[in-house]
Design a protein around this motif. Structure first.
Motif, PDB file in Angstrom:
ATOM      1  N   ASP A  63      12.806  45.694   4.122  1.00 57.61           N
ATOM      2  CA  ASP A  63      11.849  46.653   3.559  1.00 57.61           C
ATOM      3  C   ASP A  63      10.886  47.056   4.667  1.00 57.61           C
ATOM      4  N   ALA A 103       7.066  47.820   4.027  1.00 55.07           N
ATOM      5  CA  ALA A 103       6.332  46.626   3.586  1.00 55.07           C
ATOM      6  C   ALA A 103       5.898  45.776   4.771  1.00 55.07           C
ATOM      7  N   SER A 143      16.880  54.191   2.798  1.00 54.31           N
ATOM      8  CA  SER A 143      16.070  52.975   2.897  1.00 54.31           C
ATOM      9  C   SER A 143      16.090  52.339   4.278  1.00 54.31           C
ATOM     10  N   CYS A 165      12.476  52.932   1.295  1.00 53.86           N
ATOM     11  CA  CYS A 165      13.174  52.135   0.266  1.00 53.86           C
ATOM     12  C   CYS A 165      12.787  52.533  -1.154  1.00 53.86           C
ATOM     13  N   GLY A 166      11.479  52.758  -1.371  1.00 57.32           N
ATOM     14  CA  GLY A 166      10.997  52.952  -2.734  1.00 57.32           C
ATOM     15  C   GLY A 166      11.435  54.248  -3.386  1.00 57.32           C
TER      16      GLY A 166
END
Length: 484
Positions: free
Chosen positions: A59, A62, A301, A308-309
């Motif tokens: 991710d 993040a 992603s 990713c989201g």
């Protein structure tokens, strides 16, 4: 209380057994414990560390990667079209936003798109593939999806036989492999035909091993397809063109549908490594192979985007029987459509700013920075792991992960068994509790019996990654001393 439980339609005994059987290690028990520790830290519980480093999942944002300006500007305008009047956005981003909105019903991304995706985006993807491979691509073969995972599952659904016992569908999957595949096959009650990647040769794929695995599986299932992940997850290898040709020949010989997971195609780091799509190689092998059925998958992603989201992805599904394509189109229509904002992200990836356009210089600078940092981190991680006693790590040639082998003392293996854990889970749990570093045990991806691994991402910022690797090294030395 018991009476209330007994009145439930669904209990653990009546739940679909395939759901119980399904496991997804990347978000498994170690990750649950990591989240619990984060909560404890917020509540003031004293630990040997102040932060949990989640190196368990790819991710990008993040872990601190910044979104690309071009992508977010286009998304801002398609989400809130009033911004098209703003002087703060370059004209090329406005042109793309207008074009995408014109492709939407009612001029809004809040409307449903066609089930395979917005027509202009499918055309852009076909052009991108054509430019990438030098091989024609048709927009009718393109299907947008909610991340590559949804596209993969929709193709796997077509390959099921609807029968049990030795007539159930067999799907060849690599070991180690991204656990989406083993989890989905468990959910669908399909038979996993596991073939082992060759760790001694940079996680390459040996045809002799493919033959062994399929021949052993044939009494138990009907082999239908082979999954290849290139660049590899969790193993970080990049297949050579020759290796891909040999896999295609094997699939032809065994009459297998090919599923090529190519979501890391932008993530190539090693000198001499190069990404070749299965489509390109298959088409260039001539008439004998160019009509084979192939589905390849791409995602928003990964790569340099890391969005990713938004759950953006696409599949290109070629050479389907026309009657089958009609049925496939029918099956995806049941999902209505993939997220339209995710489709817009994909369009930004396949139709980026071109030289001379106002957004080009900044886009190139941001993209180059992301990929050059990943290259540095891939080399740093490989070098560091190989400098530590009791660890061996193949070069991270591509993707976003390292998958080192750890050589555990017999006492540690015995202690793991006493605690009813796999040795690498035991190791990863201790790593988390002592350092706050959250990784995924190799057993969650599959590994040869008697070998132990873990997967870690290479995504944290380079200064943080250096500190994490130092902390890891100190833990590992303590672990060996404790159980030696």
């Amino acid at each position: 209380m018991n009476g209330a439980t007994n009145n439930k339609v669904l209990t653990i005994d009546t739940l679909n057994p395939n759901v119980v059987k399904m496991e997804y290690a990347v978000r498994g028990p170690i990750v649950a414990r990591a989240s619990q520790i984060e909560k404890e830290l917020k509540e003031g519980v004293s630990k040997q560390f102040t932060k949990v480093v989640k190196a368990n999942i790819g991710d990008c944002h993040a872990t601190g990667q910044k979104p690309l300006t071009f992508i977010r500007q286009v998304l801002a305008m398609v989400t809130y079209p009033e911004l098209l009047n703003s002087p703060d956005f370059p004209e090329d981003t406005k042109n793309r936003a207008r074009r995408l909105l014109e492709g939407c019903r009612g001029g809004s991304i809040g409307s449903y798109s066609d089930s395979p995706g917005i027509a202009v985006i499918r055309q852009d993807i076909a052009q991108y593939i054509n430019d990438r491979d030098g091989v024609p691509s048709a927009s009718d073969d393109i299907y947008l999806c909610a991340g590559a995972s949804a596209g993969i599952k929709s193709v796997l659904t077509m390959l099921l036989t609807g029968k049990g016992g030795s007539d159930k569908a067999g799907i060849m999957i690599p070991v180690p492999q991204y656990p989406l595949y083993s989890a989905t096959l468990a959910e669908y009650d399909a038979y996993p035909i596991r073939y082992y990647l060759n760790e001694e040769n940079h996680w390459s794929l040996d045809v002799s091993e493919l033959k062994r695995s399929i021949n052993e599986a044939k009494p138990n299932c009907k082999p239908r397809a082979i999954v290849i992940i290139n660049p590899g997850n969790p193993t970080g290898q990049v297949l050579t063109r020759e290796n891909i040709q040999n896999i295609i020949k094997f699939a032809k010989e065994e009459k297998l549908f090919i599923l090529a997971d190519e979501v890391y195609q932008h993530n190539i780091y090693a000198d001499g490594s190069q990404f070749f799509s299965f489509k390109k190689v298959l088409m260039e092998m001539g008439d004998e192979y160019s009509s084979m059925e192939l589905a390849s998958f791409m995602s928003a992603s990964k790569g340099f985007m890391g969005e990713c989201g938004y759950r953006g992805g696409y599949s290109e599904v070629i050479n389907l029987d026309p009657a089958v394509r009609l049925q496939y189109n029918k099956s995806i229509s049941a999902n209505l459509c993939p997220p339209v904002s995710g489709q817009a992200v994909i369009d930004c990836i396949v139709n980026p700013p071109k030289p001379g356009e106002p957004s080009y210089e900044l886009f190139l600078k941001e993209k180059t920075k992301v990929l050059s940092l990943l290259l540095q981190k891939a080399k740093l991680v490989t070098k560091t792991f190989n400098s530590i006693e009791g660890i061996k790590c193949n070069e991270v040639q591509g993707a976003m992960y390292a998958f080192p082998q750890i050589f555990l003392p017999p006492r540690a293996i015995e202690e793991a068994k006493k605690q009813n854990k796999t040795p690498d889970s035991f190791y990863c749990f201790q790593l988390l509790e002592e350092t706050g570093i959250c990784t995924v045990p190799g057993s969650g991806f599959g590994e040869r019996e008697g070998t132990y691994h873990f997967r870690t991402t290479i995504l944290p910022p380079i200064e943080e990654l250096e500190a994490v690797l130092q902390k890891f090294k100190e833990f590992h030395i303590r672990f060996l001393q404790k159980y030696q």
